[in-house]
Scaffold this active site. Structure first.
Site, PDB file in Angstrom:
ATOM      1  N   SER A 100      64.754  79.757  39.952  1.00 41.07           N
ATOM      2  CA  SER A 100      64.205  78.470  39.525  1.00 41.07           C
ATOM      3  C   SER A 100      64.877  77.919  38.271  1.00 41.07           C
ATOM      4  O   SER A 100      66.076  77.688  38.254  1.00 41.07           O
ATOM      5  CB  SER A 100      62.699  78.612  39.339  1.00 41.07           C
ATOM      6  OG  SER A 100      62.110  77.370  39.117  1.00 41.07           O
ATOM      7  N   HIS A 101      64.139  77.776  37.203  1.00 42.45           N
ATOM      8  CA  HIS A 101      64.638  77.150  35.976  1.00 42.45           C
ATOM      9  C   HIS A 101      65.262  78.154  35.025  1.00 42.45           C
ATOM     10  O   HIS A 101      65.708  77.786  33.950  1.00 42.45           O
ATOM     11  CB  HIS A 101      63.465  76.457  35.288  1.00 42.45           C
ATOM     12  CG  HIS A 101      62.291  77.381  35.165  1.00 42.45           C
ATOM     13  ND1 HIS A 101      61.543  77.751  36.258  1.00 42.45           N
ATOM     14  CD2 HIS A 101      61.789  78.048  34.113  1.00 42.45           C
ATOM     15  CE1 HIS A 101      60.612  78.605  35.877  1.00 42.45           C
ATOM     16  NE2 HIS A 101      60.739  78.807  34.578  1.00 42.45           N
ATOM     17  N   LYS A 110      56.283  72.907  45.865  1.00 44.44           N
ATOM     18  CA  LYS A 110      56.360  71.740  45.009  1.00 44.44           C
ATOM     19  C   LYS A 110      57.698  71.078  45.271  1.00 44.44           C
ATOM     20  O   LYS A 110      58.634  71.711  45.775  1.00 44.44           O
ATOM     21  CB  LYS A 110      56.136  72.090  43.557  1.00 44.44           C
ATOM     22  CG  LYS A 110      57.026  73.135  43.000  1.00 44.44           C
ATOM     23  CD  LYS A 110      56.465  73.625  41.673  1.00 44.44           C
ATOM     24  CE  LYS A 110      57.355  74.711  41.116  1.00 44.44           C
ATOM     25  NZ  LYS A 110      56.598  75.724  40.388  1.00 44.44           N
ATOM     26  N   ASP A 122      62.389  72.196  42.842  1.00 45.79           N
ATOM     27  CA  ASP A 122      60.958  72.003  43.083  1.00 45.79           C
ATOM     28  C   ASP A 122      60.219  71.406  41.890  1.00 45.79           C
ATOM     29  O   ASP A 122      59.102  70.938  42.035  1.00 45.79           O
ATOM     30  CB  ASP A 122      60.278  73.301  43.577  1.00 45.79           C
ATOM     31  CG  ASP A 122      60.457  74.471  42.634  1.00 45.79           C
ATOM     32  OD1 ASP A 122      61.140  74.312  41.598  1.00 45.79           O
ATOM     33  OD2 ASP A 122      59.912  75.549  42.953  1.00 45.79           O
ATOM     34  N   ARG A 123      60.842  71.410  40.702  1.00 44.76           N
ATOM     35  CA  ARG A 123      60.159  70.833  39.544  1.00 44.76           C
ATOM     36  C   ARG A 123      60.618  69.402  39.285  1.00 44.76           C
ATOM     37  O   ARG A 123      61.696  69.008  39.733  1.00 44.76           O
ATOM     38  CB  ARG A 123      60.458  71.655  38.285  1.00 44.76           C
ATOM     39  CG  ARG A 123      59.892  73.039  38.351  1.00 44.76           C
ATOM     40  CD  ARG A 123      60.058  73.759  37.036  1.00 44.76           C
ATOM     41  NE  ARG A 123      59.364  75.034  37.113  1.00 44.76           N
ATOM     42  CZ  ARG A 123      58.898  75.697  36.075  1.00 44.76           C
ATOM     43  NH1 ARG A 123      59.072  75.231  34.860  1.00 44.76           N
ATOM     44  NH2 ARG A 123      58.279  76.842  36.229  1.00 44.76           N
ATOM     45  N   THR A 152      47.649  80.231  38.829  1.00 46.41           N
ATOM     46  CA  THR A 152      49.015  79.737  38.668  1.00 46.41           C
ATOM     47  C   THR A 152      49.906  80.221  39.812  1.00 46.41           C
ATOM     48  O   THR A 152      49.826  81.381  40.213  1.00 46.41           O
ATOM     49  CB  THR A 152      49.570  80.242  37.324  1.00 46.41           C
ATOM     50  OG1 THR A 152      48.775  79.670  36.294  1.00 46.41           O
ATOM     51  CG2 THR A 152      51.018  79.844  37.130  1.00 46.41           C
ATOM     52  N   ASP A 179      66.149  74.999  41.481  1.00 42.69           N
ATOM     53  CA  ASP A 179      65.986  74.987  42.932  1.00 42.69           C
ATOM     54  C   ASP A 179      65.308  73.732  43.462  1.00 42.69           C
ATOM     55  O   ASP A 179      64.928  73.674  44.638  1.00 42.69           O
ATOM     56  CB  ASP A 179      65.219  76.236  43.385  1.00 42.69           C
ATOM     57  CG  ASP A 179      63.836  76.318  42.759  1.00 42.69           C
ATOM     58  OD1 ASP A 179      63.674  75.841  41.619  1.00 42.69           O
ATOM     59  OD2 ASP A 179      62.914  76.839  43.403  1.00 42.69           O
ATOM     60  N   ASP A 201      64.795  70.868  38.525  1.00 40.61           N
ATOM     61  CA  ASP A 201      65.207  72.184  38.029  1.00 40.61           C
ATOM     62  C   ASP A 201      66.204  72.877  38.954  1.00 40.61           C
ATOM     63  O   ASP A 201      66.714  72.279  39.901  1.00 40.61           O
ATOM     64  CB  ASP A 201      63.982  73.073  37.818  1.00 40.61           C
ATOM     65  CG  ASP A 201      63.377  73.515  39.133  1.00 40.61           C
ATOM     66  OD1 ASP A 201      63.473  72.749  40.112  1.00 40.61           O
ATOM     67  OD2 ASP A 201      62.827  74.633  39.205  1.00 40.61           O
ATOM     68  N   THR A 216      55.054  85.664  39.889  1.00 42.56           N
ATOM     69  CA  THR A 216      54.435  84.382  40.235  1.00 42.56           C
ATOM     70  C   THR A 216      55.173  83.727  41.396  1.00 42.56           C
ATOM     71  O   THR A 216      54.584  83.072  42.235  1.00 42.56           O
ATOM     72  CB  THR A 216      54.481  83.416  39.021  1.00 42.56           C
ATOM     73  OG1 THR A 216      54.054  84.107  37.851  1.00 42.56           O
ATOM     74  CG2 THR A 216      53.591  82.212  39.224  1.00 42.56           C
TER      75      THR A 216
HETATM   76  C1  G1P Z   1      55.808  79.520  35.885  1.00 38.57           C
HETATM   77  C2  G1P Z   1      54.812  78.390  35.812  1.00 38.57           C
HETATM   78  C3  G1P Z   1      54.029  78.297  37.100  1.00 38.57           C
HETATM   79  C4  G1P Z   1      54.999  78.151  38.270  1.00 38.57           C
HETATM   80  C5  G1P Z   1      56.034  79.265  38.239  1.00 38.57           C
HETATM   81  C6  G1P Z   1      57.106  79.062  39.305  1.00 38.57           C
HETATM   82  O1  G1P Z   1      55.120  80.738  36.076  1.00 38.57           O
HETATM   83  O2  G1P Z   1      53.948  78.523  34.717  1.00 38.57           O
HETATM   84  O3  G1P Z   1      53.142  77.216  37.046  1.00 38.57           O
HETATM   85  O4  G1P Z   1      54.305  78.199  39.487  1.00 38.57           O
HETATM   86  O5  G1P Z   1      56.674  79.303  36.975  1.00 38.57           O
HETATM   87  O6  G1P Z   1      57.813  77.879  39.115  1.00 38.57           O
HETATM   88  P1  G1P Z   1      54.770  81.750  34.887  1.00 38.57           P
HETATM   89  O7  G1P Z   1      56.059  82.088  34.207  1.00 38.57           O
HETATM   90  O8  G1P Z   1      53.858  81.005  33.962  1.00 38.57           O
HETATM   91  O9  G1P Z   1      54.101  82.908  35.562  1.00 38.57           O
HETATM   92 ZN    ZN Z   2      61.863  75.856  40.552  1.00 36.71          ZN
END
Ligand code: G1P
Ligand code: ZN
Length: 542
Positions: free
Chosen positions: A111-112, A375, A280-281, A343, A278, A276, A16
């Protein structure tokens, strides 16, 4: 310069949001190098141009940056802009690409996801519009990674990342810059900083921001404490740590529990927010109030005229498919464009480039606008502060006013993490095979009006992305969505998204868990969650 022989890895398909793996995987000999060479091959525009490079400071960030610098030099990149200490938030990278018209950027982050030697690492390419590489490019990277036979790298000493200045590797120039300056200036150009300063100075206003020991620490300290005059200590966990202090740098009710607790009760904070790994959240809280990310998107768009950067007008709002339909309501009432995309932020880029939308958002704590192509956590926080200052209302009062006007979309997401990949695949396949039979059936007194596996055709480049998640729509506007995560690094994660609409103001203050309970039952029954996964409870509820 040297050319190194290598053999392909078969697991380098970006998900993603870029390639995410355990640190141990990235530390395997040639693993990072293979992927980076594949980026340079799949996106040749970087050759002869400028690249922005930085990450969220997690474990392995510094080592990876040195490798990428050496490879960039050997691959003919002419200049690299790097954040001091290797630090750049994702939205800051996006802004730097746009401001300095570079050919792209590389963000090092998972990211997170947790960091540290046993945690996760990640790498993502952003293209020259500042946004994540679209699917055609990420697929091309994957194709190269499967055939790679050699990569190019310069043999040099490490570059000093801790001092601002210009350096060189062979012909390539490296500029180490302050990671915050440009971003802070951009925020100042969008929001009414004087009004926010006034709000923060009020003796009866209290706020906190939790940087979760991740990248936003230095950004938040500069903007909230130095520029906007918030008292020292407003920013919690403001020092980026390689392992995020052992926590999950994920701004939600579970992982930012300490911050959430500070908003409770009569003496609770008036405003609190978190971001988060990086940057962006974002999570937005008020005194005894939690703003769902889907509502946040709708509210920002509906109130954009109150913020200087958007006073000129808004073209439309895009949301990812699982995000609640709250922003669709706003678009309908205000006569704006509305789009539903798969997504992942990469699907918003074309819509913003063509000015079809100004605001974009995802239920996963992501909101932003066309000021960047990512984001943007701190942007959302500043937007809320600007709204509080402009309206004189509390967070809860802004929510109430919005629901009264547009109706409320009750919303919840259940995550079943680290389930067996085969069972997860089986669950989705089985559900998909029954979609046609589902239409017209009733569940908990509601009839299914449509059930499908979501497919999206980009209105700008006409590319199609299918298999983006199963939607079950009910006649009364309620929805249940099932999809598998594309960002996990072990096993599979099943996400179940549920929403229902309420436009009677008398019924807009009920407990979300209670309102959503019937949907939880319908969802488990439809997908056979317990039989398939052995789980009776989700790992995380947001
Ligand atoms: C998750 C979130 C999605 C976001 C992505 C990156 O992806 O659901 O909205 O864009 O992290 O931050 P997922 O693990 O659901 O594929
Ligand atoms: Zn992030």
């Amino acid at each position: 310069m040297k050319t190194v022989r290598t053999t392909p890895f078969d697991d380098q398909r970006p998900g993603t949001s870029g390639l995410r793996k355990k640190v141990a995987v990235f530390r395997k000999a040639h693993y990072l190098e293979n992927f980076v060479q594949s980026i340079f091959e799949a996106y040749p525009k970087l050759r002869g141009g400028t690249l922005v490079l930085g990450g969220d400071g997690r474990f392995h960030n510094r080592e990876a940056i040195q490798v990428i610098l050496r490879m960039a030099s050997a691959n003919g990149i002419s200049r690299v802009i790097v954040g001091r200490g290797g630090i750049l938030s994702t939205p800051a990278v996006s802004h730097l690409i746009r401001k300095y018209r570079t050919r792209g950027g590389i963000v090092l982050s998972a990211s997170h996801n947790p960091g540290g030697p046993d945690g996760d690492f990640g790498i993502k390419l952003n293209i020259d519009n500042g946004g994540p590489a679209p699917e055609q490019i990420t697929e091309a990277i994957f194709d190269f990674s499967k055939q790679i036979a050699e990569y190019r790298i310069a043999e040099t000493d490490d570059i000093d990342l801790d001092d601002i200045g210009d350096y060189e590797i062979n012909e390539m120039q490296i500029s180490v810059i302050d990671p915050v300056d440009d971003y802070a200036e951009l925020m100042g150009s969008l929001f009414d900083f004087d009004a926010i300063r006034g709000l923060i100075a009020k003796p009866d206003f209290s706020m906190a921001f939790d940087a979760m020991h991740a990248v936003t620490g230095p950004y938040a300290k500069r903007i909230f404490e130095e520029i906007l005059g918030a008292p020292e200590g407003t920013v919690m966990n403001g020092v980026p740590l390689e392992d995020f202090g052992g926590g999950h740098p994920d701004p939600n009710l579970v992982h930012a529990a300490t911050l959430v607790a500070r908003t409770k009760g009569d003496k609770g904070l008036d405003f609190a927010a978190a971001s988060d790994g990086d940057g962006d959240r974002n999570m937005i809280l008020g005194k005894n109030a939690f703003v769902t990310p889907s509502d946040s998107l709708a509210i920002l768009a509906a109130n954009a005229h109150l913020v200087p950067g958007y006073a000129g007008g808004v073209s439309g709002i895009a949301r990812s498919m699982p995000t609640s339909q709250a922003s669709d309501k706003v678009a309908e009432v205000l006569g704006l464009n509305a789009y539903e995309t798969p997504t992942g932020w990469k699907f918003f880029g074309n819509l913003m480039d063509a000015d079809l939308v100004t605001f974009c958002g995802e239920e996963s704590f992501g909101t932003s606008s066309s000021h960047v192509r990512e984001k943007d956590g701190l942007w959302a926080v500043l937007f809320w502060l600007n709204l509080l200052a402009a309206t004189g209302l509390s967070v809860q009062a802004i929510l109430d006013r919005h629901w009264e006007r547009f109706g409320r979309h009750y919303y919840t997401r259940y995550d079943y993490e680290e389930i067996d990949s085969e069972s997860a695949g089986g669950l989705m396949q089985d559900l998909e095979s029954r979609l046609a039979d589902l239409e017209g059936t009733s569940h908990g007194g509601m009839r299914v009006s449509m059930a499908d596996n979501f497919s999206y055709t980009d209105p700008v480049d006409h590319s199609t992305s299918s298999g983006q998640g199963i939607r079950v729509l009910f006649e009364n506007g309620s929805r249940i969505v099932f999809r598998l995560s594309g960002t996990g690094t072990s096993g599979a994660t099943l996400r179940v998204y549920m929403e229902t609409y309420e436009n009677d103001p008398q019924r807009q203050h009920r407990d979300t868990a209670e309102v959503m309970q019937p949907f939880v039952e319908i969802a488990s029954e439809l997908a056979g969650i317990e039989q398939r996964t052995g789980r009776t409870e989700p790992t995380v509820i947001t």
